[in-house]
Scaffold this motif. Structure first.
Motif, PDB file in Angstrom:
ATOM      1  N   PHE A 143       0.823  -1.212   0.000  1.00  0.00           N
ATOM      2  CA  PHE A 143       0.000   0.000   0.000  1.00  0.00           C
ATOM      3  C   PHE A 143       0.857   1.263   0.000  1.00  0.00           C
ATOM      4  N   ILE A 144       2.041   1.185   0.585  1.00  0.00           N
ATOM      5  CA  ILE A 144       2.937   2.339   0.590  1.00  0.00           C
ATOM      6  C   ILE A 144       3.296   2.732  -0.839  1.00  0.00           C
ATOM      7  N   ASP A 145       3.544   1.742  -1.696  1.00  0.00           N
ATOM      8  CA  ASP A 145       3.833   2.046  -3.090  1.00  0.00           C
ATOM      9  C   ASP A 145       2.655   2.735  -3.767  1.00  0.00           C
ATOM     10  N   VAL A 146       1.443   2.301  -3.435  1.00  0.00           N
ATOM     11  CA  VAL A 146       0.258   2.940  -4.004  1.00  0.00           C
ATOM     12  C   VAL A 146       0.085   4.353  -3.451  1.00  0.00           C
ATOM     13  N   PHE A 147       0.388   4.531  -2.164  1.00  0.00           N
ATOM     14  CA  PHE A 147       0.231   5.824  -1.520  1.00  0.00           C
ATOM     15  C   PHE A 147       1.098   6.884  -2.192  1.00  0.00           C
ATOM     16  N   LEU A 148       2.255   6.486  -2.709  1.00  0.00           N
ATOM     17  CA  LEU A 148       3.156   7.442  -3.339  1.00  0.00           C
ATOM     18  C   LEU A 148       2.539   8.078  -4.579  1.00  0.00           C
ATOM     19  N   SER A 149       1.549   7.432  -5.164  1.00  0.00           N
ATOM     20  CA  SER A 149       0.911   7.981  -6.360  1.00  0.00           C
ATOM     21  C   SER A 149      -0.228   8.932  -6.037  1.00  0.00           C
ATOM     22  N   PHE A 150      -0.620   9.046  -4.774  1.00  0.00           N
ATOM     23  CA  PHE A 150      -1.725   9.931  -4.416  1.00  0.00           C
ATOM     24  C   PHE A 150      -1.302  11.396  -4.546  1.00  0.00           C
TER      25      PHE A 150
END
Length: 315
Positions: free
Chosen positions: A138-145
């Motif tokens: 999820f941290i990797d996804v969070f970076l795209s927010f």
């Protein structure tokens, strides 16, 4: 009458050999291509020609607009070329306050991200719990927010009409809730730490994955406490990742615009907000370009300092 002489018949091919094909036959096999010749042809092209397309693209997309900003910063509204816009901006109280606010917010957010990111990365990497791998992904996804999305989420929770204040007013009957910090510099600081902490955690998790767990087991078997293991075994391995993540967060916080704008913090003016105010609200383009040039110079200087420090540390 004599008979016409016949052409001599071609000699028969020897046993075990294929008959020769006549010249010009399309069925004749093509000569093999020499790969060294093709490679030599590619290498024959000058290196400057290969570098020309990316240089032209960089110049059109980045260097040319940057040059226009720098040129506008020395073109006052009165005409001509002068450093008067720099003198006026540096002498203004608004610029000095914006510079100070930008520096302390960026430094505070970087320190908070380093501490919080290191602690969370330790838990995810070395403390087994259900869903740990999902959290790491999820941290990797969070970076795209986008940054404003996190700010909006905080407004829904801690805003004047947010959930926390709503629960307080429903329980106590008060006219307003106690959580009014989101429109202050502390609210901006909280939003920046919340958004930029994963930028520190990502390189830390990558560094922790390279640590040999046998070292931790040996240190634990020798009686070392967890705090000592973290200080003497894990932290030295994490220092390059901390430096990389911290420098990235510092530069990003110096140039952050969306978080400050969406929190609606009154009296919190950073350098990007000052550029927006000078250009859009006041139509003072020379002053806006001066502030933009200063902001770029600070960012590039910090990046150069990081490169020097990391190079010396690596040596």
């Amino acid at each position: 009458m004599s008979r016409p002489s016949r052409a001599p018949a071609p000699p028969a091919p020897a046993a075990g050999t294929a008959p020769a094909l006549p010249r010009g036959n399309p069925a004749a096999p093509a000569a093999p291509v020499d790969s060294t010749t093709a490679g030599a042809g590619i290498r024959a092209v000058p290196a400057s020609l290969w570098a020309l397309p990316p240089v032209v693209l960089l110049g059109v997309v980045f260097l040319y607009p940057l040059g226009l900003v720098v040129r506008q910063s020395v073109r006052p509204d009165t005409g001509g070329t002068s450093l008067r816009p720099y003198a006026d901006v540096f002498a203004s109280e608004a610029f000095r306050e914006a510079l100070g606010t930008t520096v302390w917010l960026a430094a505070g957010a970087t320190a908070g991200c380093l501490v919080l990111g290191f602690a969370l990365a330790l838990v995810i990497a070395f403390v087994p719990f259900p869903g740990g791998k999902a959290v790491a992904k999820f941290i990797d996804v969070f970076l795209s927010f986008p940054s404003f999305l996190i700010t909006l989420a905080l407004l829904f929770v801690y805003g004047t009409k947010g959930m926390a204040n709503g629960l307080w007013t429903d329980a106590t009957g008060a006219a307003e809730g106690p959580f009014q910090f989101l429109t202050t510099p502390w609210g901006v600081l909280l939003a920046e730490i919340t958004y930029f902490t994963p930028f520190v955690m990502r390189p830390l998790l990558a560094a922790f994955s390279q640590i040999d767990t046998a070292q931790l087991e040996v240190a634990s078997s020798l009686g070392a406490k967890p705090a000592r293991i973290v200080r003497q075994v894990i932290l030295p391995e994490a220092l390059p990742a901390l430096a990389a993540g911290g420098s990235l967060v510092l530069v990003l916080c110096l140039n952050e615009f969306g978080i400050v704008l969406f929190t609606g913090a009154k009296g919190v003016t950073t350098l990007p907000m000052l550029v927006y105010g000078k250009a859009i609200l006041e139509s003072d383009y020379p002053a806006a370009c001066v502030v933009a040039v200063v902001n770029i110079a600070i960012s590039v200087g910090l990046y150069g300092l990081y490169r020097v420090v990391s190079r010396r540390a690596g040596a």
